[in-house]
Structures are given as structure tokens and as C-alpha cells.
Design an enzyme around this catalytic site. Structure first.
Site, PDB file in Angstrom:
ATOM      1  N   ASP A 173       0.881  -1.166   0.000  1.00 59.70           N
ATOM      2  CA  ASP A 173       0.000   0.000   0.000  1.00 59.70           C
ATOM      3  C   ASP A 173       0.922   1.220   0.000  1.00 59.70           C
ATOM      4  O   ASP A 173       1.581   1.508   1.000  1.00 59.70           O
ATOM      5  CB  ASP A 173      -0.886  -0.042   1.247  1.00 59.70           C
ATOM      6  N   LYS A 198      -6.539   9.881  -1.593  1.00 58.94           N
ATOM      7  CA  LYS A 198      -5.600  10.700  -0.836  1.00 58.94           C
ATOM      8  C   LYS A 198      -4.757  11.565  -1.785  1.00 58.94           C
ATOM      9  O   LYS A 198      -5.282  12.482  -2.379  1.00 58.94           O
ATOM     10  CB  LYS A 198      -4.742   9.799   0.053  1.00 58.94           C
TER      11      LYS A 198
HETATM   12  C1  LIG Z   1      -7.606   5.690   2.915  1.00 54.36           C
HETATM   13  C2  LIG Z   1      -6.644   4.588   2.878  1.00 54.36           C
HETATM   14  C3  LIG Z   1      -7.004   3.327   2.362  1.00 54.36           C
HETATM   15  C4  LIG Z   1      -8.399   3.008   1.888  1.00 54.36           C
HETATM   16  O1  LIG Z   1      -8.742   3.758   0.792  1.00 54.36           O
HETATM   17  P1  LIG Z   1     -10.260   4.115   0.388  1.00 54.36           P
HETATM   18  O2  LIG Z   1     -10.095   4.968  -0.815  1.00 54.36           O
HETATM   19  O3  LIG Z   1     -10.884   4.796   1.559  1.00 54.36           O
HETATM   20  O4  LIG Z   1     -10.943   2.827   0.116  1.00 54.36           O
HETATM   21  C5  LIG Z   1      -6.025   2.343   2.321  1.00 54.36           C
HETATM   22  N1  LIG Z   1      -4.789   2.574   2.763  1.00 54.36           N
HETATM   23  C6  LIG Z   1      -4.406   3.762   3.281  1.00 54.36           C
HETATM   24  C7  LIG Z   1      -3.008   3.941   3.756  1.00 54.36           C
HETATM   25  C8  LIG Z   1      -5.319   4.809   3.354  1.00 54.36           C
HETATM   26  O5  LIG Z   1      -4.927   5.977   3.862  1.00 54.36           O
END
Ligand SMILES: *Cc1c(COP(=O)(O)O)cnc(C)c1O
Length: 380
Positions: A173, A198
Site C-alpha cells: 500500500d 488521498k
Molecule cells: C484511505 C486509505 C485506504 C483506503 O482507501 P479508500 O479509498 O478509503 O478505500 C487504504 N490505505 C491507506 C493507507 C489509506 O490511507
């Protein structure tokens, strides 16, 4: 693209097909959900992840991540869970680091047992723990660095080397770093995922996700993605493309601001622990320096004295909000938001204390942000 272009140039140009009818210089929105299926090679359809605006964004993100191909999803979790379920099936085992984004942690711990998938959570800062947790049925290693909310650093190169030795797929991620600061494929990772909600969206007004990998791995993820159906509509894809044109400029400013704020917070007597990988005394600083050539990112966390909610109430410029990565600075309590579903015991293991606040630094003038925090710390 045959010639190798810099990120700044890729962010503006990669993936765009242009406007062949009117010769406008901007990529049009192609809203069609129905396409002629004769003579086009592959049938285009939104849930096939292959309509023009979907392909444009996927290619732009893939270019920024130095990956061969990508897929754009309707949320970060759609990208993450689709990628995990592509490479895991009943009877398999996965090794994941323990300080995962709260939503991912909940999804894995609730859904994996329902599908008969075993998992082990390990300390992400110790690569040896990943190797020790590997079993004969381990198919995936999953990491997240910098992690949420205490910005721990996982050594990407070390973990991917361990996975390669054992023939295990690696998924990361990369949301917190953004493709501007860190490109895990260069370090041996197989699949890079993002919550595009984000930094990729960047303006707190889009929900999307992405996966980037080799053509072969993207083909495999696609085989599950079009069953799970987490595709993104053309209008939002177009907005994501527009956002990506400024991602390098935005993230560079956020890096610079966060570094300045972290240094200021560190020197302030009223602030407890400060977590930012750009600080020389952060335990992952040297690794972060090596694997984040673009910068240390716009996320930092710190402990305030007294009630963190009273502190956040006193902020005038910085807004209290869930989510992160926008041009405006936002702040939240992890205990109340992303980590609310964890038990106090689980939170204690990863240093998520009640007085910890997580700051997503925007592109404002850093000194204005410092003054805002200063006045909020002063009044009691
Ligand atoms: C927000 C976030 C997610 C999930 O993303 P969504 O767009 O809300 O489904 C996963 N990993 C991290 C690090 C995040 O900040």
C-alpha cells in the site's frame, strides 16, 4: 513511451489520448458505457476497466510508478482487496505487517477467516519476522510504508528479496508515500496499490484506488477485478487525470512543509513524541532516505498534552477531518477515526495512544500552519 521522461513530464502527459475531433489540448470525457464490439479487438465496457478515461488514468499512474500497467478502481480498498483476493484462495496463508491502515486491518481480519484464508501479522520494521512467518502455503506478503499513523518504515528491498527467495507475491500500500516519493516496483515489489482518495486525488473530493504491476500480474488482477466490479466511472476518472497533472508539485510542497513542521514540533516543549520519517532520530530514517528518493511525505503524527480534542477545537486553519492527502491541512485523532475498531490492547502494540494526533500537511505556507498549531498549544 519509448523515451524515459521525468515524473513532472509524465504527470502532465502520460496516458492522454487527446481530442482528435476538435483538436482541444485536453483529454475529453468519454462517458459511453456501450461500445461497438466488432473490429475493436477487445470489447469496451466500464466494468471491464478498459474504457478510454479509465485507461488514461491507469496509464498515467503506471507511468508515475514505473510499472508496466495499471487498473483504476472505485476506492482504495477495492484495489487492495481485489489484489489480495487475486493471489489468495481458500487454504492459503498471507503475512501482513501489523500496523496496517485501520480499514485494511478490519477487512483482512473479518473477511479472510470467512474465506478460509490464514494470516499472520508481523512487526513491519523487522524483515526477519516476515521470513519467520512464512509457511508452505504462504502466497502473499503485504506491507504498508510509511505506515498509518506512526509512520513506521518497512525495508521494501529486504522484504521483497525474502519474498522472491520463497516465490511469494508482494503487495504494498503506497498511499502515504505517493508515487512521487517512493516507487516500490524499482525495489522489487510485485503489486503497488493506492488509495487514490488521498494524494492522487489530492483535493479531498474524489474516491478512487489503483493497482500497478507487470502486464502479467495486472492481467491476473483484472481476471478478479471484473468479477468483483470495483470500477470507476468516466467523469471521476477524468477528474483524477486532472488531479494527477499537479501531483508532483503538490507533493513536493507537502514534503517541504511536513519536514519544517516536524522539526518545529520536535523542538516544542508542549509536544510529546513526534513521528516523521524525515527526522534524523526516527528509527526508520536511514531506510526511508534510501527508498523515498522524492521526499519523506506529507504525513506526520505527534502527541499533545491534555485533551487532543480540545487542542483540535482550538485550531483555526487546520481542519479536523478523516482522510488525508488534500491541498488543505487536516488533522485527526487515530483512536477516534481509522483505529476506532481496534481494541485498546491492539492500539497499544502500535503506539496509537489517546493523545496522538495525525496531521496531513497541505500546500499552505508552512509558517501559517506553525502559527496555527502554536496558538492552539498555548491556550489551555
Ligand atoms: C484511505 C486509505 C485506504 C483506503 O482507501 P479508500 O479509498 O478509503 O478505500 C487504504 N490505505 C491507506 C493507507 C489509506 O490511507
Amino acid at each position: 513511451m519509448a523515451i524515459s521522461l521525468s515524473k513532472l513530464t509524465q504527470s502532465v502527459h502520460a496516458g492522454s489520448v487527446g481530442d482528435s475531433v476538435h483538436k482541444g489540448i485536453v483529454n475529453p470525457i468519454f462517458p459511453a458505457s456501450a461500445y461497438d464490439y466488432e473490429g475493436t479487438g477487445e470489447t469496451q465496457y466500464p466494468r471491464y476497466f478498459n474504457t478510454p478515461n479509465q485507461r488514461t488514468v491507469a496509464q498515467k499512474i503506471a507511468a508515475l510508478e514505473n510499472g508496466e500497467d495499471g487498473l483504476i478502481f472505485s476506492s482504495g480498498l477495492a484495489a487492495i482487496m481485489t489484489s489480495l483476493f487475486t493471489f489468495l484462495k481458500q487454504g492459503d496463508h498471507a503475512v501482513l505487517q501489523n500496523d496496517l491502515y485501520g480499514g485494511t486491518f478490519n477487512a483482512v481480519t473479518v473477511e479472510f477467516p470467512r474465506y478460509g484464508i490464514e494470516y499472520t501479522l508481523v512487526d513491519g520494521t523487522n524483515p526477519q519476522e516476515f521470513e519467520n512467518a512464512i509457511k508452505p502455503n504462504t502466497k502473499v506478503i503485504y506491507i504498508e510504508t510509511p505506515s498509518n499513523p506512526t509512520l513506521t518504515i518497512t525495508d521494501i528491498k529486504a522484504v521483497s528479496a525474502i519474498a522472491k527467495k520463497h516465490g511469494i507475491i508482494t503487495i504494498i500500500d503506497n498511499t502515504f508515500a505517493s508515487p512521487v516519493n517512493q516507487n516500490p516496483i524499482d525495489l522489487g515489489i510485485d503489486v503497488v496499490t493506492h488509495s487514490g482518495t488521498k494524494y492522487i486525488g489530492g483535493h479531498s473530493d474524489i474516491c478512487c484506488g489503483a493497482a500497478v504491476a507487470s502486464k502479467e500480474h495486472i492481467k491476473q488482477i483484472w481476471n478478479s477485478a471484473f468479477h468483483f466490479g470495483g470500477s470507476l466511472d468516466a467523469h471521476t476518472c477524468w477528474l483524477v487525470e486532472r488531479s494527477l497533472k499537479t501531483i508532483v508539485l503538490r507533493v513536493r510542497q507537502q514534503n517541504e512543509n511536513a519536514l519544517k513542521l516536524a522539526g518545529w514540533l520536535k523542538a516544542n516543549q508542549k509536544v510529546g513524541r513526534v513521528y516523521y520519517p524525515g527526522l534524523p532520530d526516527h528509527p526508520g530514517h536511514e531506510i526511508a532516505k534510501a527508498q523515498m528518493p522524492g521526499g519523506f511525505g506529507g504525513m506526520l503524527s505527534f502527541e499533545v498534552q491534555g485533551d487532543p480534542h480540545a487542542f483540535m477545537d482550538r485550531l483555526k486553519l487546520i481542519k479536523r477531518a478523516l482522510s488525508l492527502g488534500g491541498v488543505e491541512s487536516t488533522i485527526c485523532s487515530s483512536v477516534r477515526t481509522s483505529h476506532a475498531k481496534m481494541t485498546a490492547e491492539e492500539r497499544a502494540k502500535i503506539n496509537v495512544t489517546d493523545n496522538l494526533v495525525r496531521l496531513s500537511v497541505g500546500i499552505e505556507e508552512a509558517d501559517d500552519l506553525i502559527r496555527d498549531i502554536e496558538q492552539a498549544l498555548v491556550e489551555s
